[in-house]
Design a protein around this motif. Structure first.
Motif, PDB file in Angstrom:
ATOM      1  N   GLU A 140       0.840  -1.204   0.000  1.00 33.01           N
ATOM      2  CA  GLU A 140       0.000   0.000   0.000  1.00 33.01           C
ATOM      3  C   GLU A 140       0.880   1.261   0.000  1.00 33.01           C
ATOM      4  OE1 GLU A 140      -3.877   1.615   2.435  1.00 33.01           O
ATOM      5  OE2 GLU A 140      -3.709  -0.551   2.128  1.00 33.01           O
ATOM      6  N   GLY A 302       3.210   6.361   1.542  1.00 26.16           N
ATOM      7  CA  GLY A 302       2.214   5.367   1.916  1.00 26.16           C
ATOM      8  C   GLY A 302       2.502   4.733   3.260  1.00 26.16           C
ATOM      9  N   LYS A 303       1.911   3.584   3.507  1.00 26.17           N
ATOM     10  CA  LYS A 303       1.980   2.941   4.821  1.00 26.17           C
ATOM     11  C   LYS A 303       3.398   2.742   5.352  1.00 26.17           C
ATOM     12  CE  LYS A 303      -2.386   0.643   5.721  1.00 26.17           C
ATOM     13  NZ  LYS A 303      -3.048  -0.628   6.080  1.00 26.17           N
ATOM     14  N   SER A 306       4.696   5.604   7.512  1.00 26.88           N
ATOM     15  CA  SER A 306       3.894   6.082   8.632  1.00 26.88           C
ATOM     16  C   SER A 306       4.700   6.303   9.914  1.00 26.88           C
ATOM     17  CB  SER A 306       2.749   5.112   8.914  1.00 26.88           C
ATOM     18  OG  SER A 306       1.931   5.606   9.952  1.00 26.88           O
ATOM     19  N   SER A 333      -3.965   6.440   6.677  1.00 30.71           N
ATOM     20  CA  SER A 333      -5.057   5.768   5.966  1.00 30.71           C
ATOM     21  C   SER A 333      -6.235   5.458   6.886  1.00 30.71           C
ATOM     22  CB  SER A 333      -4.557   4.472   5.315  1.00 30.71           C
ATOM     23  OG  SER A 333      -4.037   3.578   6.275  1.00 30.71           O
ATOM     24  N   SER A 334      -6.190   6.000   8.101  1.00 31.22           N
ATOM     25  CA  SER A 334      -7.300   5.782   9.048  1.00 31.22           C
ATOM     26  C   SER A 334      -7.332   6.939  10.030  1.00 31.22           C
ATOM     27  CB  SER A 334      -7.101   4.469   9.820  1.00 31.22           C
ATOM     28  OG  SER A 334      -5.990   4.570  10.693  1.00 31.22           O
ATOM     29  N   LEU A 351      -3.024  13.698   3.531  1.00 29.95           N
ATOM     30  CA  LEU A 351      -2.857  12.388   2.923  1.00 29.95           C
ATOM     31  C   LEU A 351      -2.809  12.526   1.408  1.00 29.95           C
ATOM     32  CD1 LEU A 351      -6.149  10.601   2.405  1.00 29.95           C
ATOM     33  CD2 LEU A 351      -6.146  12.396   4.120  1.00 29.95           C
ATOM     34  N   ALA A 354      -2.959   7.111   0.346  1.00 28.93           N
ATOM     35  CA  ALA A 354      -4.146   6.344   0.745  1.00 28.93           C
ATOM     36  C   ALA A 354      -5.348   6.705  -0.111  1.00 28.93           C
ATOM     37  CB  ALA A 354      -4.451   6.585   2.221  1.00 28.93           C
ATOM     38  N   TYR A 357      -5.397   4.671  -3.190  1.00 29.78           N
ATOM     39  CA  TYR A 357      -5.729   3.262  -2.985  1.00 29.78           C
ATOM     40  C   TYR A 357      -7.185   3.043  -2.585  1.00 29.78           C
ATOM     41  CZ  TYR A 357      -1.050   1.343  -3.536  1.00 29.78           C
ATOM     42  OH  TYR A 357       0.162   0.937  -4.068  1.00 29.78           O
ATOM     43  N   HIS A 358      -7.774   4.003  -1.870  1.00 27.30           N
ATOM     44  CA  HIS A 358      -9.118   3.803  -1.317  1.00 27.30           C
ATOM     45  C   HIS A 358     -10.183   4.691  -1.942  1.00 27.30           C
ATOM     46  CE1 HIS A 358      -7.558   1.194   1.886  1.00 27.30           C
ATOM     47  NE2 HIS A 358      -6.543   2.034   1.941  1.00 27.30           N
ATOM     48  N   ILE A 362     -12.451   7.618   1.705  1.00 26.20           N
ATOM     49  CA  ILE A 362     -11.502   7.565   2.816  1.00 26.20           C
ATOM     50  C   ILE A 362     -11.447   8.884   3.580  1.00 26.20           C
ATOM     51  CG2 ILE A 362      -9.426   8.299   1.549  1.00 26.20           C
ATOM     52  CD1 ILE A 362      -7.896   6.174   3.178  1.00 26.20           C
TER      53      ILE A 362
END
Length: 400
Positions: A140, A302-303, A306, A333-334, A351, A354, A357-358, A362
């Protein structure tokens, strides 16, 4: 013959009904921000396209406001004040998505509290050769080496001026870069500050992209001091209403000593920026990356970014004693990711990866989850949470 015609009519009708039904279901799912539909249908289809092509399609969709306006209403505790500006929520679109200032209205529709345009260079330049964007789907993540592809200051300023005629309340930052062939970086950034101060709410000095040769060297103590002193002097020479907050965007790959050097520079009166953006993409590659593209040159986002960015947020928050507001970006992403950035020391968050990807849902999900986390901890505003866990995150970074 008539029997065959009747069969063909029935088949055609069935196909039309099926296509119409799927089209209606798709439109309804998009309208309702159905995250599961985006996750299982739309985004996998988008990933069949070349990454840069899908990026350009997303820009066009936002530019022409194809995505419906979000139904999510920001709660009062998501609003926050930074630099004398009221942000309806702390979740922004990071620089790198809307490089040319084309899609601000559409991104507003999706619920972003603010949008950062750019990076913008003084003169137009094409950036690096293609391919220059790579999806690391298993991780991701994205690796890009765009290299400041820009329409140039004149074109972007014209678009933002037109946007301001229709929307004076939207919060827009402009991320400034230098031309690849410029012999001296300082005039490029001064030009950007002077050019965009009438249309931007804040300005960003980007010296942390890994895709322009020598750019990151400007984060060194002496070059940074020279750059900031000159750019801030140019900003302060503008009429008072046009003196925009000036932010510095940092790389996540700074050593402990380099971080201290940056902090010492920006705490000097003549170099005191109004904020930091932490962080840009990383040139490091974790052994945990599993994608075939993991060794591609460029900046990784991305992730996998983080924790690295969160630790740098905490470090810079503590090094500056919380006196320099931070925009936290990298691997969000959250709502939990966003909340961790805030508690590490970020007043706002951004962001980008993410989102690719979403998809649009999101944005509302992150805000909804962030709102819930604030309430669970008995906090009535984002500002109350800023820096609460900075020491903890810094310590966890030292031990990771």
């Amino acid at each position: 013959m008539n029997a065959k015609k009747n069969i063909w009519r029935k088949v055609s009708s069935a196909v039309l009904v099926s296509c119409g039904g799927f089209g209606f279901f798709t439109a309804l799912s998009v309208y309702k921000e159905n995250e599961q539909f985006y996750r299982n249908v739309i985004m996998p289809a988008v990933r069949k396209l070349d990454p840069e092509t899908s990026h350009n399609i997303a820009i066009m969709a936002a530019k022409y406001r194809i995505f419906p306006k979000t139904k999510f209403v920001d709660g009062s505790n998501l609003g926050t004040e930074v630099w004398g500006l009221h942000f309806p929520n702390p979740v922004g679109m990071a620089a790198g998505f809307d490089k040319q200032g084309e899609a601000i209205h559409g991104l507003q529709d999706l619920g972003f509290g603010f949008v950062e345009v750019g990076s913008v260079t003084p003169l137009p330049q094409p950036g690096n050769p293609q391919p220059r964007v790579f999806r690391l789907v298993e991780d991701e993540a994205i690796i890009n080496r765009f290299g400041f592809n820009s329409d140039g200051q004149d074109a972007v300023h014209k678009r933002l001026s037109e946007f301001r005629k229709k929307n004076s309340s939207a919060l827009v930052g402009v991320n400034l870069g230098k031309n690849k062939e410029s012999p001296d970086s300082v005039p490029d950034y001064i030009m950007g500050v002077q050019k965009f101060s009438d249309v931007a709410d804040y300005l960003v000095i980007n010296v942390s992209s890994p895709n322009t040769p020598g750019l990151r060297d400007l984060q060194g103590e002496k070059p940074l001091e020279v750059l900031l002193e000159n750019v801030l002097s140019a900003r302060d020479a503008l009429p008072a209403p046009m003196r925009r907050p000036l932010l510095l965007k940092l790389a996540p790959d700074l050593t402990a000593q380099e971080r201290k050097d940056v902090a010492s520079v920006i705490l000097k009166k003549k170099c005191k920026v109004d904020g930091l953006i932490v962080s840009n993409t990383t040139v490091s590659r974790s052994p945990s990356l599993s994608s075939a593209f993991r060794e591609e040159p460029g900046g990784l986002s991305g992730k996998p970014l983080s924790k690295l960015s969160t630790h740098l947020i905490a470090d810079m928050y503590l090094l500056t004693k919380g006196t320099v507001p931070i925009i936290g970006v990298g691997g969000i992403s959250s709502g939990q990711d966003a909340y961790e950035k805030v508690r590490a020391g970020a007043s706002l968050v951004q962001l980008y990866t993410a989102f690719t990807y979403h998809g649009p849902p999101i944005v509302s999900r992150i805000k909804r989850e962030l709102d819930q986390l604030l309430r669970e901890d008995g906090m009535s505003s984002v500002a109350e949470a800023v820096g609460k866990d900075a020491q903890k995150y810094l310590q966890s970074g030292a031990n990771s």
